[in-house]
Design a protein around this motif. Structure first.
Motif, PDB file in Angstrom:
ATOM      1  N   UNK A   5      -0.710  -4.757   3.891  1.00  0.00           N
ATOM      2  CA  UNK A   5      -1.007  -6.114   3.433  1.00  0.00           C
ATOM      3  C   UNK A   5      -1.932  -6.019   2.233  1.00  0.00           C
ATOM      4  N   UNK A   6      -2.062  -7.113   1.519  1.00  0.00           N
ATOM      5  CA  UNK A   6      -3.052  -7.162   0.445  1.00  0.00           C
ATOM      6  C   UNK A   6      -4.455  -7.035   1.036  1.00  0.00           C
ATOM      7  N   UNK A   7      -5.387  -6.598   0.209  1.00  0.00           N
ATOM      8  CA  UNK A   7      -6.756  -6.400   0.661  1.00  0.00           C
ATOM      9  C   UNK A   7      -7.374  -7.703   1.169  1.00  0.00           C
ATOM     10  N   UNK A 129      -8.435  -9.766  -3.401  1.00  0.00           N
ATOM     11  CA  UNK A 129      -7.356  -8.817  -3.635  1.00  0.00           C
ATOM     12  C   UNK A 129      -7.779  -7.771  -4.650  1.00  0.00           C
ATOM     13  N   UNK A 130      -7.176  -6.614  -4.545  1.00  0.00           N
ATOM     14  CA  UNK A 130      -7.366  -5.551  -5.530  1.00  0.00           C
ATOM     15  C   UNK A 130      -6.084  -5.384  -6.336  1.00  0.00           C
ATOM     16  N   UNK A 131      -6.251  -4.998  -7.593  1.00  0.00           N
ATOM     17  CA  UNK A 131      -5.120  -4.721  -8.471  1.00  0.00           C
ATOM     18  C   UNK A 131      -5.172  -3.260  -8.886  1.00  0.00           C
ATOM     19  N   UNK A 132      -4.015  -2.668  -9.113  1.00  0.00           N
ATOM     20  CA  UNK A 132      -3.949  -1.271  -9.532  1.00  0.00           C
ATOM     21  C   UNK A 132      -2.812  -1.114 -10.545  1.00  0.00           C
ATOM     22  N   UNK A 133      -2.994  -0.233 -11.502  1.00  0.00           N
ATOM     23  CA  UNK A 133      -1.936   0.083 -12.469  1.00  0.00           C
ATOM     24  C   UNK A 133      -1.091   1.208 -11.888  1.00  0.00           C
ATOM     25  N   UNK A 139       0.809  -3.587 -13.624  1.00  0.00           N
ATOM     26  CA  UNK A 139      -0.298  -4.004 -12.769  1.00  0.00           C
ATOM     27  C   UNK A 139       0.267  -4.668 -11.519  1.00  0.00           C
ATOM     28  N   UNK A 140      -0.124  -4.140 -10.369  1.00  0.00           N
ATOM     29  CA  UNK A 140       0.366  -4.637  -9.095  1.00  0.00           C
ATOM     30  C   UNK A 140      -0.801  -4.871  -8.130  1.00  0.00           C
ATOM     31  N   UNK A 141      -0.550  -5.661  -7.101  1.00  0.00           N
ATOM     32  CA  UNK A 141      -1.526  -5.771  -6.026  1.00  0.00           C
ATOM     33  C   UNK A 141      -1.583  -4.441  -5.285  1.00  0.00           C
ATOM     34  N   UNK A 142      -2.769  -4.042  -4.883  1.00  0.00           N
ATOM     35  CA  UNK A 142      -2.883  -2.880  -4.015  1.00  0.00           C
ATOM     36  C   UNK A 142      -2.803  -3.348  -2.565  1.00  0.00           C
ATOM     37  N   UNK A 143      -2.028  -2.646  -1.776  1.00  0.00           N
ATOM     38  CA  UNK A 143      -1.890  -2.952  -0.361  1.00  0.00           C
ATOM     39  C   UNK A 143      -2.546  -1.850   0.468  1.00  0.00           C
ATOM     40  N   UNK A 144      -2.974  -2.212   1.668  1.00  0.00           N
ATOM     41  CA  UNK A 144      -3.651  -1.266   2.550  1.00  0.00           C
ATOM     42  C   UNK A 144      -3.124  -1.450   3.965  1.00  0.00           C
ATOM     43  N   UNK A 177      -9.034  -2.787 -10.014  1.00  0.00           N
ATOM     44  CA  UNK A 177      -9.971  -3.895 -10.204  1.00  0.00           C
ATOM     45  C   UNK A 177      -9.898  -4.792  -8.978  1.00  0.00           C
ATOM     46  N   UNK A 178     -11.023  -5.444  -8.668  1.00  0.00           N
ATOM     47  CA  UNK A 178     -11.026  -6.466  -7.618  1.00  0.00           C
ATOM     48  C   UNK A 178     -10.984  -7.842  -8.283  1.00  0.00           C
ATOM     49  N   UNK A 179     -10.086  -8.687  -7.821  1.00  0.00           N
ATOM     50  CA  UNK A 179      -9.866  -9.988  -8.452  1.00  0.00           C
ATOM     51  C   UNK A 179     -10.882 -10.981  -7.903  1.00  0.00           C
TER      52      UNK A 179
END
Length: 312
Positions: A5-7, A129-133, A139-144, A177-179
């Motif tokens: 899921x997203x952070x 949410x966090x974003x990652x390249x 640039x996408x959402x980071x999921x955990x 990055x954290x949004x």
């Protein structure tokens, strides 16, 4: 089956959901904050006095601590502020039995406040949410997942892409990055709850000049940093993009406490012979003050504030 899921979803569940960290644990058992320190309460009492005076000393002066933890700050303030001060804690857990009766306890932020609203280390716990390249430069959402494994997820949506472009641009593969939009929303909620007075948020943070390339999401348990595993067993925080918070003023805690006249000088050694008890008390206060203003520690926290004038 592993679920990613997203952070923001993972943090919300791990911190505030049923059995979540902040519904089950006492923060003081896992980490120290400025709000737990009596000397810090002295400085907040001085600030409250300044706000009170600016408002013309109204019949009732509210002091609201949002994210009050175990109520340590208000517990200290109860002995420092006169009976006009209406003290309110906002916290998910029940009120501790050892707190003074005059401290009100509630789960939601009140409205119509006249006085001081303070939120110490709250915004860094607002789920975001966090974003990652990714490897293709997108640039996408980071999921955990529930054990802390991360992966790139869906492409960033327009509103979050706009925020990143303005406040925290990331371009290189692996940059994170954290949004901060949810933190800004929480700040606006705090600012809107006051009719007159000052709202103050104190938190870890960074500005455009020192954004971390890999983000700041981290966990805390038993007094030490751990991996940010969103299973409810640890605190999970992410530093605040301070310059994106729509406040009137932002300064470091070191600067703020010095402005409030917090005593940091050690008492003269000669006093130890004349008044050993008094010397020990003043030395302890000076040591606590030094910790609160340490440039490499709590002194680097940011004080973000906005004030609304009262009617005269």
């Amino acid at each position: 089956m592993t679920q990613f899921t997203r952070w923001s979803v993972a943090m919300e569940r791990a911190l505030y959901g049923p059995g979540g960290f902040y519904r089950r644990e006492l923060p003081r058992n896992h980490f120290s904050t400025s709000a737990q320190t009596p000397v810090f309460a002295e400085a907040v009492a001085r600030l409250a006095g300044e706000v009170d005076e600016a408002l013309g000393r109204p019949a009732t002066f509210d002091v609201v601590d949002v994210g009050a933890g175990n109520g340590e700050l208000l517990g200290h303030l109860a002995s420092l502020l006169d009976e006009r001060a209406h003290l309110t804690a906002v916290e998910l857990r029940p009120k501790p039995k050892d707190l003074p009766q005059r401290i009100s306890w509630r789960a939601d932020v009140p409205s119509g406040v006249t006085g001081l609203v303070i939120a110490c280390e709250l915004l860094d716990n607002v789920p975001c949410d966090a974003a990652v390249v990714d490897g293709e430069g997108e640039v996408r959402y980071e999921e955990v997942d529930e054990v802390g494994t991360t992966r790139p997820g869906d492409p960033i949506e327009d509103a979050d892409a706009k925020w990143l472009a303005e406040w925290w641009p990331i371009h290189q593969v692996g940059e994170r990055a954290e949004i901060g939009r949810p933190r800004e929303a929480k700040w606006r909620e705090l600012a809107e709850c006051i009719d007159a007075g000052t709202v103050l948020a104190i938190d870890y943070g960074h500005t455009r000049a020192d954004r971390p390339e890999t983000g700041t999401i981290v966990g805390f348990r038993d007094g030490r940093g751990v991996g940010p595993v969103p299973d409810g067993t640890c605190d999970i925080t992410a530093h605040v993009a301070v310059d994106a918070i729509p406040c009137d003023r932002a300064r470091t805690q070191r600067e703020a406490l010095r402005e409030l006249g917090l005593p940091i000088d050690r008492p003269p050694l000669a006093r130890a012979y004349r008044d050993p008890t008094g010397y020990a008390v003043e030395l302890a206060r000076a040591s606590a003050s030094a910790r609160l203003t340490d440039r490499s520690g709590l002194g680097a926290h940011w004080w973000m504030s906005t004030s609304k004038p009262g009617g005269r």
